[in-house]
Scaffold this motif. Sequence first.
Motif, mmCIF file in Angstrom:
data_model
loop_
_atom_site.group_PDB
_atom_site.id
_atom_site.type_symbol
_atom_site.label_atom_id
_atom_site.label_comp_id
_atom_site.label_asym_id
_atom_site.label_seq_id
_atom_site.Cartn_x
_atom_site.Cartn_y
_atom_site.Cartn_z
ATOM 1 N N CYS A 1 -21.770 69.135 -11.860
ATOM 2 C CA CYS A 1 -21.430 68.375 -13.064
ATOM 3 C C CYS A 1 -20.179 69.002 -13.663
ATOM 4 C CB CYS A 1 -22.600 68.422 -14.047
ATOM 5 S SG CYS A 1 -22.227 67.533 -15.554
ATOM 6 N N ARG B 1 -16.244 66.660 -6.538
ATOM 7 C CA ARG B 1 -16.265 66.328 -7.955
ATOM 8 C C ARG B 1 -16.495 67.615 -8.755
ATOM 9 N NH1 ARG B 1 -20.070 63.686 -11.606
ATOM 10 N NH2 ARG B 1 -19.512 65.545 -12.787
ATOM 11 N N LYS C 1 -15.739 67.978 -20.482
ATOM 12 C CA LYS C 1 -17.075 67.375 -20.449
ATOM 13 C C LYS C 1 -17.395 66.601 -21.727
ATOM 14 C CE LYS C 1 -19.414 67.375 -17.721
ATOM 15 N NZ LYS C 1 -19.358 66.423 -16.578
ATOM 16 N N HIS D 1 -26.672 60.682 -12.494
ATOM 17 C CA HIS D 1 -26.752 60.293 -13.911
ATOM 18 C C HIS D 1 -27.674 59.086 -14.105
ATOM 19 C CE1 HIS D 1 -23.155 62.833 -13.862
ATOM 20 N NE2 HIS D 1 -23.544 63.164 -15.072
ATOM 21 N N GLU E 1 -24.308 64.862 -7.871
ATOM 22 C CA GLU E 1 -24.147 66.207 -8.431
ATOM 23 C C GLU E 1 -24.912 67.228 -7.591
ATOM 24 O OE1 GLU E 1 -22.882 65.377 -13.019
ATOM 25 O OE2 GLU E 1 -24.960 65.980 -12.692
ATOM 26 N N ASP F 1 -26.445 69.434 -16.779
ATOM 27 C CA ASP F 1 -27.097 68.514 -15.835
ATOM 28 C C ASP F 1 -27.803 69.166 -14.641
ATOM 29 O OD1 ASP F 1 -26.409 66.446 -17.477
ATOM 30 O OD2 ASP F 1 -24.821 65.653 -16.219
ATOM 31 N N GLN G 1 -30.738 67.198 -12.757
ATOM 32 C CA GLN G 1 -30.445 66.095 -11.826
ATOM 33 C C GLN G 1 -29.612 66.570 -10.633
ATOM 34 O OE1 GLN G 1 -28.473 63.786 -14.852
ATOM 35 N NE2 GLN G 1 -26.449 64.153 -14.012
#
Length: 337
Positions: A102, A126, A131, A271, A297, A308, A311
């Motif tokens: 993330c 990524r 953020k 997400h 992620e 995050d 997840q």
Amino acid sequence: MIIIIKQDYEKEQLDSLTKWIKSQGVKIDASKGEKNLILGLVGDTSKIDIDLIRSLDIVENVKRIQEPYKLANRKFHPQDTIVDVSGHKFGGNSFQLIAGPCSVESEEQIIGIAKAVKAAGANILRGGAFKPRTSPYAFQGLKAEGLKLLLKAKEETGMPICTELMAEKYIDLFQDVDIIQIGARNMQNFDLLKAVGKLNKPILLKRGLANTIQEWLMSAEYIMSEGNENVILCERGIRTFEPATRNTLDLSAIPLVKEMTHLPIIVDPSHASGIARLVEPMSLASVGAGSDGLIIEVHNDPPHALCDGAQSLRPEQFEEVVKKVDVMLPLVGKVRN
Ligand code: PEP
Ligand code: MN
């Protein structure tokens, strides 16, 4: 309005038609359909006499486009748009995997994860440097320093990078970023959309938390109307009444969006669900629904992630997802390249 030109048109006739249309203050976006050339008219076409155009020798048909999105409309551009990111293609029969944390947290973290996701099969890295957090007290990202670390990871691994731009004032820092992400919360930040529309760079446009598909396509239209047609859509779940998942993944949006637009669309199952164990099934469902790729992620130590973690997949879990995605891709006629 679109004008479908006959297959055996004379160039001089086409030139005089386009010249006349432009003299009416209307822009033309020409594209090749399956057989015919299609002229898409953008602007105020209310004064253009549709019957007059229809009567011209070289014109096969003329249609008014009801939808407010024009450049993004599949009727304007029947073939899939292919967005090329350093040779990695989004759209058509290509499938792309973007993976990474993330947020960029440290040099060791981003380079370690970059190498791990590359080894597992991801093509693009990524990582958030800026953020968008719900709380002003939460980790806001390493910002410019985070971008430097991402560029270092790009240099070390050769992977193109995808990261979020939150405000126009930072745009100059993003020159070497390969895909600029416009996050869900900024999907209708129209000034920001216009600013990235002036760049010649792929834009990952996430769907807003509570936005309709049409609003999302209108945001793509904002970017395209400034000249940048390299837009990749990203379905990342929408707000519903259901609190058991972070968002609700709108899977039906994928085939529907593909009918409505020629732009590629990928899915962010991280997400969309907010729960690491749901990422694999939602990834496979997205492949089945016709997605052009996934953005997932991945973190080396999810319980200690600064953002995050719940997840985020571990690299070995990500590798399992990639293996299953690869089994499914032939079923939907797609290849990873
Ligand atoms: C992200 O990609 O980390 C992110 C914040 O995404 P979204 O804008 O979809 O919430
Ligand atoms: Mn995130």
